[in-house]
Every structure is written in structure tokens, then in C-alpha cells.
Design an enzyme around this catalytic site. Structure first.
Site, PDB file in Angstrom:
ATOM      1  N   LYS A   1       4.449  -1.112   7.505  1.00 10.83           N
ATOM      2  CA  LYS A   1       5.087  -0.649   8.669  1.00 10.83           C
ATOM      3  C   LYS A   1       4.872  -1.185   9.817  1.00 10.83           C
ATOM      4  CE  LYS A   1       6.692   1.215   5.863  1.00 10.83           C
ATOM      5  NZ  LYS A   1       6.615   1.565   4.744  1.00 10.83           N
TER       6      LYS A   1
ATOM      7  N   GLY B   1      18.410  -4.909  -5.048  1.00 13.35           N
ATOM      8  CA  GLY B   1      17.882  -4.214  -5.253  1.00 13.35           C
ATOM      9  C   GLY B   1      18.068  -2.609  -3.370  1.00 13.35           C
ATOM     10  N   GLY B   2      17.950  -1.189  -3.452  1.00 13.16           N
ATOM     11  CA  GLY B   2      18.459  -0.285  -2.571  1.00 13.16           C
ATOM     12  C   GLY B   2      17.305   0.304  -2.771  1.00 13.16           C
TER      13      GLY B   2
ATOM     14  N   ILE C   1      11.498  -0.088  -0.423  1.00 15.79           N
ATOM     15  CA  ILE C   1      11.138  -1.149  -0.372  1.00 15.79           C
ATOM     16  C   ILE C   1      12.228  -2.198   0.093  1.00 15.79           C
ATOM     17  CG2 ILE C   1      10.133  -2.947  -1.125  1.00 15.79           C
ATOM     18  CD1 ILE C   1       8.484  -1.486  -2.728  1.00 15.79           C
TER      19      ILE C   1
ATOM     20  N   ARG D   1       8.708  -0.904  -9.693  1.00 14.53           N
ATOM     21  CA  ARG D   1       7.607  -1.138 -10.113  1.00 14.53           C
ATOM     22  C   ARG D   1       7.357  -1.262 -11.365  1.00 14.53           C
ATOM     23  NH1 ARG D   1       5.683  -3.381  -5.371  1.00 14.53           N
ATOM     24  NH2 ARG D   1       2.988  -2.703  -6.844  1.00 14.53           N
TER      25      ARG D   1
ATOM     26  N   ASP E   1      -1.002   5.040  -8.710  1.00 16.41           N
ATOM     27  CA  ASP E   1       0.606   3.973  -9.089  1.00 16.41           C
ATOM     28  C   ASP E   1       0.681   4.139 -11.014  1.00 16.41           C
ATOM     29  OD1 ASP E   1       1.437   4.297  -6.643  1.00 16.41           O
ATOM     30  OD2 ASP E   1       2.316   1.679  -6.373  1.00 16.41           O
TER      31      ASP E   1
ATOM     32  N   HIS F   1      10.388  24.130  23.824  1.00 15.33           N
ATOM     33  CA  HIS F   1      11.921  23.663  24.191  1.00 15.33           C
ATOM     34  C   HIS F   1      11.563  22.744  25.352  1.00 15.33           C
ATOM     35  CE1 HIS F   1      16.218  24.297  24.805  1.00 15.33           C
ATOM     36  NE2 HIS F   1      15.871  24.125  25.918  1.00 15.33           N
TER      37      HIS F   1
HETATM   38  C1  LIG Z   1       6.632  -2.746   0.307  1.00 10.99           C
HETATM   39  C2  LIG Z   1       5.806  -1.696   0.086  1.00 10.99           C
HETATM   40  C3  LIG Z   1       5.820  -0.382   1.222  1.00 10.99           C
HETATM   41  C4  LIG Z   1       5.219   0.618   0.322  1.00 10.99           C
HETATM   42  N1  LIG Z   1       4.935   2.086   1.884  1.00 10.99           N
HETATM   43  C5  LIG Z   1       4.187   3.003   1.629  1.00 10.99           C
HETATM   44  C6  LIG Z   1       4.502   3.689   2.135  1.00 10.99           C
HETATM   45  O1  LIG Z   1       4.604   3.608   3.550  1.00 10.99           O
HETATM   46  N2  LIG Z   1       3.269   5.532   2.004  1.00 10.99           N
HETATM   47  C7  LIG Z   1       3.377   5.168   1.107  1.00 10.99           C
HETATM   48  O2  LIG Z   1       2.911   6.171   0.885  1.00 10.99           O
HETATM   49  N3  LIG Z   1       2.915   3.852  -0.260  1.00 10.99           N
HETATM   50  C8  LIG Z   1       3.959   3.088   0.127  1.00 10.99           C
HETATM   51  N4  LIG Z   1       3.993   2.152  -0.766  1.00 10.99           N
HETATM   52  C9  LIG Z   1       3.321   2.428  -2.120  1.00 10.99           C
HETATM   53  C10 LIG Z   1       1.467   2.537  -2.144  1.00 10.99           C
HETATM   54  O3  LIG Z   1       1.380   1.255  -1.654  1.00 10.99           O
HETATM   55  C11 LIG Z   1       1.327   2.500  -3.761  1.00 10.99           C
HETATM   56  O4  LIG Z   1       1.379   4.039  -4.105  1.00 10.99           O
HETATM   57  C12 LIG Z   1      -0.462   3.220  -3.942  1.00 10.99           C
HETATM   58  O5  LIG Z   1      -1.399   1.610  -3.141  1.00 10.99           O
HETATM   59  C13 LIG Z   1      -0.878   2.724  -5.514  1.00 10.99           C
HETATM   60  O6  LIG Z   1      -2.356   2.927  -5.050  1.00 10.99           O
HETATM   61  P1  LIG Z   1      -2.896   2.825  -6.404  1.00 10.99           P
HETATM   62  O7  LIG Z   1      -4.413   3.392  -5.640  1.00 10.99           O
HETATM   63  O8  LIG Z   1      -2.826   3.623  -7.241  1.00 10.99           O
HETATM   64  O9  LIG Z   1      -3.103   1.253  -6.023  1.00 10.99           O
HETATM   65  P2  LIG Z   1      -3.842   0.037  -5.565  1.00 10.99           P
HETATM   66  O10 LIG Z   1      -3.829   0.031  -4.483  1.00 10.99           O
HETATM   67  O11 LIG Z   1      -2.608  -0.989  -5.778  1.00 10.99           O
HETATM   68  O12 LIG Z   1      -4.737  -0.389  -6.384  1.00 10.99           O
HETATM   69  C14 LIG Z   1      -4.921  -0.960  -8.079  1.00 10.99           C
HETATM   70  C15 LIG Z   1      -5.558  -2.094  -7.089  1.00 10.99           C
HETATM   71  O13 LIG Z   1      -6.225  -2.537  -9.068  1.00 10.99           O
HETATM   72  C16 LIG Z   1      -6.417  -3.553  -9.065  1.00 10.99           C
HETATM   73  N5  LIG Z   1      -6.255  -4.031 -10.583  1.00 10.99           N
HETATM   74  C17 LIG Z   1      -4.505  -3.916 -11.407  1.00 10.99           C
HETATM   75  N6  LIG Z   1      -5.132  -4.695 -12.751  1.00 10.99           N
HETATM   76  C18 LIG Z   1      -6.390  -4.367 -12.538  1.00 10.99           C
HETATM   77  C19 LIG Z   1      -6.831  -5.345 -14.136  1.00 10.99           C
HETATM   78  N7  LIG Z   1      -6.658  -5.658 -14.629  1.00 10.99           N
HETATM   79  N8  LIG Z   1      -9.021  -5.592 -12.997  1.00 10.99           N
HETATM   80  C20 LIG Z   1      -9.147  -5.646 -12.331  1.00 10.99           C
HETATM   81  N9  LIG Z   1      -8.272  -5.162 -11.508  1.00 10.99           N
HETATM   82  C21 LIG Z   1      -6.860  -4.547 -11.569  1.00 10.99           C
HETATM   83  C22 LIG Z   1      -5.057  -4.328  -7.766  1.00 10.99           C
HETATM   84  O14 LIG Z   1      -4.984  -5.967  -8.178  1.00 10.99           O
HETATM   85  C23 LIG Z   1      -5.041  -3.387  -7.060  1.00 10.99           C
HETATM   86  O15 LIG Z   1      -6.361  -4.338  -5.902  1.00 10.99           O
HETATM   87  C24 LIG Z   1       4.834   1.012  -0.475  1.00 10.99           C
HETATM   88  C25 LIG Z   1       4.311   0.125  -1.846  1.00 10.99           C
HETATM   89  C26 LIG Z   1       5.075  -1.180  -2.163  1.00 10.99           C
HETATM   90  C27 LIG Z   1       5.529  -2.144  -2.581  1.00 10.99           C
END
Ligand SMILES: Cc1cc2nc3c(=O)[nH]c(=O)nc-3n(C[C@H](O)[C@H](O)[C@H](O)COP(=O)(O)OP(=O)(O)OC[C@H]3O[C@@H](n4cnc5c(N)ncnc54)[C@H](O)[C@@H]3O)c2cc1C
Length: 458
Positions: A49, A174-175, A178, A266, A306, A438
Site C-alpha cells: 500500500k 494471475g488476476g 495481489i 497463497r 492465513d 450533502h
Molecule cells: C502482497 C500482499 C498484500 C496484502 N494486502 C493485504 C491488505 O491490504 N489487507 C489485508 O487485510 N491483508 C492483506 N494481505 C494478507 C495479509 O498479509 C495476511 O492475511 C496476514 O498477514 C496473515 O497474518 P498471519 O498472522 O496469519 O500470518 P503472518 O503475518 O504471515 O505471520 C506468520 C509468521 O510465521 C512465520 N512462520 C511460518 N512458518 C514458521 C515456522 N515453521 N517456524 C517459525 N515461524 C514460522 C512466518 O515467517 C511469519 O513471520 C496481503 C498479502 C499479500 C501477500
């Protein structure tokens, strides 16, 4: 072996759980392989962003002509835009690391963890065991099995952030959101973009008419192809060639660009953790199975964000994390409610959506559908916003809003009052009860709701 009340795997949404469990006096281990702070802060929402904010300004200047303003962009400093983004990400990480180092009660294991047996994780050769475990380990780019792809230096949402030079041309495979967000960014900074989507439309999660308008608008600034399946990639020193099967015409086509960006979806990080070793089941796509309390198939192990593949957005991951922590700490059984889950797509035009599409809603409800254009409001007319529109899907019997979808300027901001109305259990009446300033484009929301009709009657 060290034992903890709680192990949290993942420092994105997982940090909500770390904070809550520490506040309750529990002993906590955090495991993260980096980048610290997870996807949103380092590789997803925030960096993308930051780039797109600049792209939006460029697009605005380019479009100002329709208002009688002729402006010229003299230079777009790609390196400046990228470096500003990288600086913010770096500082965010440093800030977080500094914060973690001051929490004495927390043991931070920086490395890739994996289960070795029930409730037991190995990280950096150390073995740790937790009474309760929260898996918030996120997702990573899905790399499709396209012939030759591994042989070329393709970009993903991760490596694209390290670019130092603007590619002259870029093929995006992809479409989804992202792809269309980065398509907008690169087109704005002057890259010749070609987007190749296998499905018959872009952004499949959206209403079909939103996909259609997005394709039309993006098509003014880049080449957008739907119904094309990338089947082979070849590279030479200068270019990358993508060979696609045109699914409608039934013949092959070739596209050439300096770089390619793979953005086809993903995949869950559950496999890295070897979750099967603690008896956790995954679904057929590899996402961890959870029930409505976010419990996995193993008692006292929760999966949020995720990695469970429910709705892959940061705001969802954070709500899931807090809910799972509360359920675990208090032994309560609060269900996760996804009904008013919103999301935004920061392409150009912007998109925002909450709840069900018309098609999904019709499967379970009798619905009314309403639409209005931005140009139906005075402010929309002032903006010369001719194509943007919003659509509501409302349950006939209750007047509850089941879904709301907007494409056009400020869509992610505009939709918030609908999200609030849906989340508080009210619908059309609540929105109509409040006065709308308005003129303002917020008048689009009541305008849509005053146009409700039976979609079958058309
Ligand atoms: C390009 C892009 C743009 C996006 N834009 C948006 C947006 O605008 N708004 C929005 O709401 N969402 C957006 N998302 C989605 C959002 O980033 C994810 O939904 C969110 O970050 C998920 O959070 P999480 O806590 O599940 O995982 P994460 O934030 O990914 O945290 C997981 C962590 O676990 C660590 N990990 C994984 N496996 C292991 C392991 N075996 N041992 C130790 N550590 C590990 C990883 O390294 C990471 O640091 C976007 C995603 C992408 C890729």
C-alpha cells in the site's frame, strides 16, 4: 526441554496472542523464522500500500484532464518510492525487535520451528513444549507447476519489494487481488504490464460486474487477458517468454517481457511446521482444519490467520487471534463470526466488499438487490466518476444487509458504515436513519439502498 504455558508460532497476528497471554501471567514462547512481524508488515499490506499510494497519485494526475486540468509528470523516481517503502518496513521491524527485547517474561526463538511430537516443537535445535499452542504461521506464495518456471528469475510478492530498477515490461501471471494491485502500481510507474489470468474474469471473489469494470479500466493502462493458462516459461538473457493456452480460441500464444511476477494465490505454511506430528489435520489444500472456536483437531492447539485458510486478511487474522486467545485463556467457547468480513482491493479503481455476493446470497436467502452509480450523487458528479458503482444484497424478510460491494474512489472508506451496520445486527434501517452529509460520496450508500428490487423481476 523447556516447558511453557503457551507457545505462539508466528509473529504477525500471533503477537495479539503473545500480548494477551502475557497479561494473564502465563509463561510464553514465541517462535518466528522471520521476517519479524509477519507478512502484512513486511511483505504484504504495508509495503504494497505504500507503493500503491504513490501509484494512485500518478493515476490521479494522469486523469485530471477530464476536470480540465492539464498536468505533466516530469519524473517518477522508482528507487525513491521503493526505498521509502523499504525504510518503513525496516524501521517497523527494528521497533518490534526492540519491543520484544524488553519483555523479560517472553522467550523469543528466532528460527524455523517444527513439531517433533505431541505439543512439542523443535527450533534451532532446542526442544520446547507447550500446554497450549497457537499456530499463526501464515502463508506463502503458491508457485504453480508451470514448465520452465523454476529456470527463470521470477518475482513474487516477496522479491518484488527488493527491485532496485523499474522493469521496462512485466508479465503478471494471475488476476487476483495481489496481481491487480501490483498491475496498477507498475503501470503507474511506467512499466508495460501484461496480465494473464486463467479464469474468465479478474478478482474471482468479487461480483462479476465488478470484475468486468475492473478489467475494462485496467485495460486502458495495460494488456489484460483472461481465459489464458500459462503453460510454459522460457528465459533468455534479456527477456522471459510465457507461452499460454488461449482457452477460448484453443491455441497457443506467446508473451514476452523483461520480468514476470507470479501471483496466483497463497499456500498454507502448515507443512513447514509438520503439524501432523502433533496430530493436527489439514484439508486437501494443506490449510489447518479448525472448528468455529478456532480449535484444531488436537485439544489445546488453535490455528489462526492465513494458516487455516478461512479468510486470508490481516483484520481477520487479528480478530481470530484475539478470539482464540480468549477461548483458550478463559476456557470459553465463543464462535468466530465471518458474516460481516470485509476486504479491499487497492487497484485502480479501488474495490471494497463485505459479506455475500448476490449469487452466494441467493443460495440460502430470498434477496433484494440495489445498485447506484457514484454519478447518481452530487459529489460523484463533481468528481466525473462515471463508471464506479455500488451494489447491495439485502434479505427480503429481515431487511438485513447480506452483502455490499463497491468499485470506485474511496471504496474501502465508504464501505465502513455498512460493515458497522452488518456487525451490529442491523441493516438498511440503521443506515437510512443516519443523515448523510450533502454533498458527499457517502450518499452513495443510502442511494443504493433506496434502489432495492427483486432481481428476478428484471
Ligand atoms: C502482497 C500482499 C498484500 C496484502 N494486502 C493485504 C491488505 O491490504 N489487507 C489485508 O487485510 N491483508 C492483506 N494481505 C494478507 C495479509 O498479509 C495476511 O492475511 C496476514 O498477514 C496473515 O497474518 P498471519 O498472522 O496469519 O500470518 P503472518 O503475518 O504471515 O505471520 C506468520 C509468521 O510465521 C512465520 N512462520 C511460518 N512458518 C514458521 C515456522 N515453521 N517456524 C517459525 N515461524 C514460522 C512466518 O515467517 C511469519 O513471520 C496481503 C498479502 C499479500 C501477500
Amino acid at each position: 526441554m523447556k516447558e511453557y504455558d503457551v507457545i505462539v508460532i508466528g509473529s504477525g497476528s500471533g503477537m495479539n496472542i503473545v500480548e494477551e497471554t502475557l497479561v494473564h501471567g502465563m509463561s510464553v514462547a514465541l517462535v518466528d523464522k522471520g521476517p519479524l512481524g509477519g507478512t502484512c508488515a513486511n511483505l504484504g499490506c504495508i509495503p504494497s500500500k505504500m507503493l500503491i499510494f504513490a501509484a494512485d497519485r500518478i493515476a490521479e494526475i494522469q486523469e485530471a484532464k477530464k476536470l480540465g486540468i492539464e498536468a505533466e509528470i516530469k519524473n517518477v523516481d522508482f528507487d525513491f518510492i521503493m526505498e521509502r517503502m523499504r525504510k518503513v518496513v525496516r524501521e517497523g521491524q527494528q521497533h518490534m525487535r526492540h519491543g520484544l527485547s524488553h519483555v523479560k517474561e517472553l522467550d523469543f526463538f528466532e528460527g524455523e520451528g517444527h513439531f517433533v511430537e505431541d505439543y512439542t516443537v523443535e527450533v534451532n535445535g532446542q526442544i520446547i513444549k507447550g500446554d497450549k499452542i497457537f499456530i499463526a504461521s501464515g502463508s506463502r506464495p503458491l508457485i504453480p507447476p508451470i514448465k520452465g518456471l523454476e529456470g527463470v528469475d521470477y518475482l513474487t510478492n516477496e522479491t518484488v519489494l527488493q527491485l532496485r530498477e523499474r522493469p521496462e515490461s512485466l508479465i503478471i501471471i494471475g488476476g487476483g487481488y495481489i496481481a491487480v494491485e501490483y498491475g496498477h502500481f507498475f503501470a503507474a510507474v511506467g512499466t508495460r504490464v501484461t496480465m494473464l489470468e486463467m479464469a474468465d474474469r479478474l478478482v474471482l471473489a468479487e461480483e462479476p460486474e465488478i470484475s468486468e469494470l475492473l478489467k475494462k479500466e485496467l485495460g486502458r493502462r495495460m494488456d489484460v487477458y483472461t481465459d489464458v493458462r500459462a503453460e510454459e516459461v522460457r528465459g533468455n538473457e534479456r527477456d522471459v517468454i510465457v507461452i499460454v493456452n488461449d482457452l477460448k480460441a484453443g491455441r497457443k500464444k506467446e508473451f514476452t517481457a523483461q520480468r514476470i511476477l507470479v501471483a496466483v494465490g497463497r499456500r498454507s505454511n502448515a507443512d513447514l511446521l509438520e503439524v501432523e506430528k502433533t496430530g493436527i489435520e489439514v484439508d486437501k489444500r494443506g490449510f489447518i482444519r479448525v472448528n468455529e472456536y478456532l480449535e484444531t483437531t488436537k485439544k489445546n492447539i488453535f490455528a489462526v490467520g492465513d494458516v487455516n485458510g478461512q479468510q486470508m486478511f490481516t483484520h481477520v487474522a487479528n480478530v481470530e487471534a484475539s478470539l482464540a486467545a480468549d477461548n483458550a485463556i478463559h476456557g470459553s467457547k465463543v464462535k468466530m463470526d465471518y458474516n460481516a468480513t470485509p476486504h479491499a482491493v487497492y487497484s485502480h479503481p479501488q474495490i471494497a466488499s463485505v459479506g455475500l455476493t448476490e449469487e452466494a446470497a441467493k443460495r440460502a436467502h430470498k434477496v433484494l438487490v440495489g445498485k447506484a452509480k457514484y454519478s447518481d450523487t452530487a459529489q460523484g458528479e463533481a468528481m466525473i466518476e462515471e463508471n464506479g458503482f455500488a451494489k447491495a444484497v439485502v434479505e427480503v424478510d429481515t431487511g438485513n444487509i447480506l452483502g455490499f460491494h463497491i468499485i470506485g474512489p474511496y471504496a474501502p472508506i465508504l464501505i465502513q458504515e455498512v460493515i458497522d451496520a452488518m456487525a451490529s445486527g442491523n441493516g438498511v434501517d440503521q443506515i437510512q436513519a443516519g443523515m448523510h452529509i450533502h454533498p458527499s460520496i457517502s450518499e452513495l450508500i443510502p442511494a443504493v439502498l433506496s434502489n432495492l428490487e427483486n432481481p428476478q423481476a428484471k
